[in-house]
Design an enzyme around this catalytic site. Structure first.
Site, PDB file in Angstrom:
ATOM      1  N   THR A  78       0.859  -1.601   0.349  1.00 29.26           N
ATOM      2  CA  THR A  78       0.299  -0.234   0.135  1.00 29.26           C
ATOM      3  C   THR A  78       0.959   1.022  -0.249  1.00 29.26           C
ATOM      4  O   THR A  78       1.764   1.585   1.133  1.00 29.26           O
ATOM      5  CB  THR A  78      -0.935   0.245   1.238  1.00 29.26           C
ATOM      6  OG1 THR A  78      -1.955  -1.102   1.109  1.00 29.26           O
ATOM      7  CG2 THR A  78      -1.433   1.519   1.487  1.00 29.26           C
ATOM      8  N   LYS A 106      -7.776   1.221  -2.316  1.00 31.03           N
ATOM      9  CA  LYS A 106      -7.278   1.152  -0.742  1.00 31.03           C
ATOM     10  C   LYS A 106      -7.190   2.069   0.344  1.00 31.03           C
ATOM     11  O   LYS A 106      -7.917   1.611   1.306  1.00 31.03           O
ATOM     12  CB  LYS A 106      -5.967   0.116  -0.915  1.00 31.03           C
ATOM     13  CG  LYS A 106      -4.984  -0.299   0.255  1.00 31.03           C
ATOM     14  CD  LYS A 106      -5.813  -1.466   0.528  1.00 31.03           C
ATOM     15  CE  LYS A 106      -5.016  -1.504   2.065  1.00 31.03           C
ATOM     16  NZ  LYS A 106      -4.016  -2.396   1.764  1.00 31.03           N
ATOM     17  N   LYS A 140       0.695   4.271   9.257  1.00 32.80           N
ATOM     18  CA  LYS A 140       0.992   4.671   8.048  1.00 32.80           C
ATOM     19  C   LYS A 140      -0.057   4.825   6.572  1.00 32.80           C
ATOM     20  O   LYS A 140       0.630   6.018   5.701  1.00 32.80           O
ATOM     21  CB  LYS A 140       1.983   2.966   7.570  1.00 32.80           C
ATOM     22  CG  LYS A 140       3.091   3.468   5.861  1.00 32.80           C
ATOM     23  CD  LYS A 140       2.094   3.255   4.561  1.00 32.80           C
ATOM     24  CE  LYS A 140       1.798   1.749   5.070  1.00 32.80           C
ATOM     25  NZ  LYS A 140       1.355   0.953   3.989  1.00 32.80           N
TER      26      LYS A 140
END
Length: 311
Positions: free
Chosen positions: A102, A177, A245
């Site tokens: 990601t 995502k 993150k």
């Protein structure tokens, strides 16, 4: 799993919580797999299952037709591809890079452009479903790239996932995502608030989850992570640190687009309080602990054996 044929040799870099399960499912599907991991013992653990080992990403790139990446950050992706002994120096023209990490949509497009100069195709294909989905081969895959490249990778996706959705060009997979991560943490906050109310009311928490799980409030997060929270089982399917993150990527992208995300921004700050307490390695369902601190009330029962210390 699909019986579709994988063409050529496949490399996989990144054997963490997600990558290990993905690698095993690729091997079970008969894929000729070469692996590399920064921590070598994780790669060595797969050699008994039939994986070949590479000593550097460049060595791996030189012997594969398709390269899958499953690492933590955009910097990691760039280092694996273009750092010293990077895979891009070994990959041949016509190879395909599939990034299941990601990272930001902007960075995905930049990496794709850079690889295209060497006639190497790129797909961004982040995954969702936690370590359980990686182990069971039931991940949801959000793919961004050219039609032909996504179809070329589909047998691999079928081996590691339950459903692959081609959402658009390069970068679109990462954007999908980020949407997924907004929904995950928003759901976990709602679960945490619901459990706190149930606890304060004296309800049996597992029966409460059972009562609502098949109704409109039901979700994968509730049944899996909500149950873990009730049992004080903080073992991660996805850690607080990795969740943070991803939320940074969400907020940075929203800032670029001028989109207000006040709820997600608040959840980011709640997770930050957990990191300040040294809980970044726990599962992202530990979000409930931030609310427990506000309420001075604890949700659920005793800590599960083998789970991280309960703080």
């Amino acid at each position: 799993m699909s019986t579709s044929t994988v063409r050529g040799r496949v490399g996989l870099v990144g054997l963490g919580l997600m990558g290990r399960g993905m690698a095993r499912n690729l091997l079970r599907s008969g894929v000729d797999l070469v692996v590399w991991n920064r921590t070598r013992h994780r790669a060595e653990a797969l050699s008994d299952d039939g994986a070949a080992l590479a000593t550097t990403p460049r060595e791996l790139g030189a012997v594969v037709d398709v390269l899958l990446l499953c690492v933590s950050t955009g910097d990691d992706v760039e280092q694996v591809l273009f750092g010293e002994d990077g895979a891009a120096d070994g990959l041949r023209a016509g190879a395909l890079v599939v990034d299941c990490s990601t990272i930001s949509p902007r960075r995905a497009r930049s990496l794709s452009d850079r690889l295209a100069r060497a006639d190497i195709a790129f797909i961004d294909a982040p995954v969702s479903g936690g370590s359980e989905g990686a182990e069971q081969g039931t991940l949801a895959i959000m793919a961004g790239g050219r039609d032909a490249d996504v179809e070329r990778a589909r047998p691999l996706f079928d081996a590691i996932g339950r459903k692959t959705t081609h959402v658009g060009p390069v970068g679109a997979g990462q954007t999908a995502k980020l949407v997924n991560q907004i929904l995950v943490v928003g759901n976990m906050l709602a679960i945490s608030e619901g459990l706190l109310l149930a606890e304060a009311s004296g309800l049996d928490l597992e029966r409460t989850i059972e009562a609502v799980a098949d109704g409109a409030a039901g979700s994968w997060m509730l049944s899996n992570r909500g149950t873990q929270a009730v049992r004080r089982d903080w073992r991660p399917g996805f850690t607080v640190d990795l969740q943070q993150k991803d939320l940074r990527l969400v907020l940075e992208t929203a800032d670029e687009l001028g989109v207000p995300l006040p709820g997600t921004a608040s959840i980011f700050q709640l997770y930050r309080t957990l990191q300040a307490r040294g809980l970044g390695g726990e599962g992202n369902h530990a979000l409930v602990k931030a609310l427990e601190a506000l309420a001075d009330r604890r949700v659920g029962g005793p800590v599960v054996d083998g789970a991280p210390d309960d703080r």
